[in-house]
Design a protein around this motif. Sequence first.
Motif, PDB file in Angstrom:
ATOM      1  N   UNK A 133       0.826  -1.206   0.000  1.00 38.11           N
ATOM      2  CA  UNK A 133       0.000   0.000   0.000  1.00 38.11           C
ATOM      3  C   UNK A 133       0.866   1.264   0.000  1.00 38.11           C
ATOM      4  N   UNK A 134       0.439   2.351  -0.684  1.00 39.03           N
ATOM      5  CA  UNK A 134      -0.858   2.501  -1.326  1.00 39.03           C
ATOM      6  C   UNK A 134      -0.989   1.594  -2.546  1.00 39.03           C
ATOM      7  N   UNK A 135      -2.204   1.096  -2.768  1.00 41.19           N
ATOM      8  CA  UNK A 135      -2.442   0.143  -3.844  1.00 41.19           C
ATOM      9  C   UNK A 135      -3.702   0.499  -4.600  1.00 41.19           C
ATOM     10  N   UNK A 136      -3.685   0.223  -5.873  1.00 36.71           N
ATOM     11  CA  UNK A 136      -4.872   0.397  -6.712  1.00 36.71           C
ATOM     12  C   UNK A 136      -6.003  -0.431  -6.124  1.00 36.71           C
ATOM     13  N   UNK A 137      -7.231   0.054  -6.277  1.00 37.84           N
ATOM     14  CA  UNK A 137      -8.316  -0.480  -5.451  1.00 37.84           C
ATOM     15  C   UNK A 137      -8.986  -1.756  -5.959  1.00 37.84           C
ATOM     16  N   UNK A 138      -8.470  -2.377  -7.017  1.00 38.57           N
ATOM     17  CA  UNK A 138      -9.114  -3.609  -7.502  1.00 38.57           C
ATOM     18  C   UNK A 138      -8.546  -4.869  -6.855  1.00 38.57           C
ATOM     19  N   UNK A 139      -7.412  -4.765  -6.154  1.00 38.45           N
ATOM     20  CA  UNK A 139      -6.770  -5.970  -5.625  1.00 38.45           C
ATOM     21  C   UNK A 139      -7.558  -6.591  -4.464  1.00 38.45           C
ATOM     22  N   UNK A 140      -7.824  -5.778  -3.466  1.00 48.33           N
ATOM     23  CA  UNK A 140      -8.389  -6.315  -2.212  1.00 48.33           C
ATOM     24  C   UNK A 140      -9.780  -6.915  -2.361  1.00 48.33           C
ATOM     25  N   UNK A 141     -10.703  -6.294  -3.133  1.00 46.21           N
ATOM     26  CA  UNK A 141     -12.002  -6.942  -3.296  1.00 46.21           C
ATOM     27  C   UNK A 141     -11.909  -8.324  -3.936  1.00 46.21           C
ATOM     28  N   UNK A 142     -11.008  -8.485  -4.894  1.00 44.06           N
ATOM     29  CA  UNK A 142     -10.842  -9.794  -5.538  1.00 44.06           C
ATOM     30  C   UNK A 142     -10.328 -10.830  -4.539  1.00 44.06           C
ATOM     31  N   UNK A 143      -9.414 -10.425  -3.686  1.00 44.69           N
ATOM     32  CA  UNK A 143      -8.890 -11.328  -2.655  1.00 44.69           C
ATOM     33  C   UNK A 143     -10.009 -11.731  -1.698  1.00 44.69           C
ATOM     34  N   UNK A 144     -10.759 -10.741  -1.232  1.00 46.79           N
ATOM     35  CA  UNK A 144     -11.823 -10.982  -0.259  1.00 46.79           C
ATOM     36  C   UNK A 144     -12.930 -11.858  -0.839  1.00 46.79           C
ATOM     37  N   UNK A 145     -13.329 -11.606  -2.065  1.00 45.41           N
ATOM     38  CA  UNK A 145     -14.382 -12.401  -2.704  1.00 45.41           C
ATOM     39  C   UNK A 145     -14.029 -13.884  -2.750  1.00 45.41           C
ATOM     40  N   UNK A 146     -12.732 -14.172  -2.845  1.00 44.73           N
ATOM     41  CA  UNK A 146     -12.283 -15.559  -2.929  1.00 44.73           C
ATOM     42  C   UNK A 146     -11.889 -16.145  -1.575  1.00 44.73           C
TER      43      UNK A 146
END
Length: 396
Positions: A133-146
Amino acid sequence: MSVIKIITFTTMDYDQYKRASKLPDVKTTIFTTVGNLARKHAALDLSQGFPNFKTDEKLMSLVSDALINGHNQYAPMQGYFGLREIISEKIVSLHNRNYSPEKEITITVGATQAIFTAITAFIRPGDEVIVIKPAYDCYEPAITLNGGVPIYLQLDAPNYKIDWTAFKNKITKKTKMVILNTPHNPTGTVLTKSDMEELERILKPTNIILLSDEVYEHIVFDGKPHESASRFTDLAKRSFICASFGKTFHVTGWKIGYCIAPAELMAEFRKVHQFAVFCVDHPVQRAMADYLKHPSHYLDLNNFYQEKRDFFLDGLKSSKFKFKPSLGTYFQLLDYTNISKEEDEVIVRRLIIENGIASIPISSFNVDNRNDYMLRFCFAKKKETLEQAVEILCKL
């Protein structure tokens, strides 16, 4: 006479579904929030990362030719072979690494889909993924969804350098993947050869997958090279490398990119890809294959965007902002502490409403929305747009 029954959700029903949400903490993205506010107040928009100048007419003509020539049905699931073939040639030329067009390259609906697909293919409940971090915001939702668990390494302003000892200490027996981004959005930093060698050394005794987000691969400044993960033998063996034609060729709305990885990793990637999107816009793939036959279309980008960066920063020398010139991407961070000590989201809103200019607050990318007193501005704009921006910012 039939009766249509209208079903409504009660408060209890809504709460039940809210508790069942896989992404309960995800809100509207900062890009949408700022973009909407900028449009409402007719502000000069240097927030979201897309150019406001025209696409090369040659590329648009190639798309038209592909449409007229009948390439309007499904492309192969992996992508048009001619495009995969020329991508392979490009990587050999730039990074001296050979990827099989047949088994190791897949065309994707932009880099975001490539990133999501790679995460979905490998991350299971309880797996840890290191996110810098700071990180673009598409990484964490994909991790959490899986069902994965993001493990954060927060970088410090203003240099945003990776402390590799701190990075190594984040690795546990549960670490399945590391996400890397170079050139880096939002900070504009670029990892060096020594950085990549240190990463390679740390990961070598592990089975950790590297997901390398390299969408700004062709936008690196001051004569520096882009140190792709594909350049390093052990990293290449464990890496998904994601790239974006949209970013490279000023066509972000076309949503086309690609992913490269060793055959055994790519086989799993394609299992998800085929059911998520199956294939990508066929005529655009045909056009890209022809366009890439001329390397100048991407090799000249470094100088093209460096001129814009330098023009923007030269204009800001008389301003109250502090800055370190961006080393890559088409984003520039500006430190506003000489102007205000407000939270960055507050000053972003005020600059839009009162001063007519839009930017992105860096806290949106940080752990716990930490305020670094930094704003991100996109300089992928026409010269007159940058002139207007400089005039506004120098008055603050």
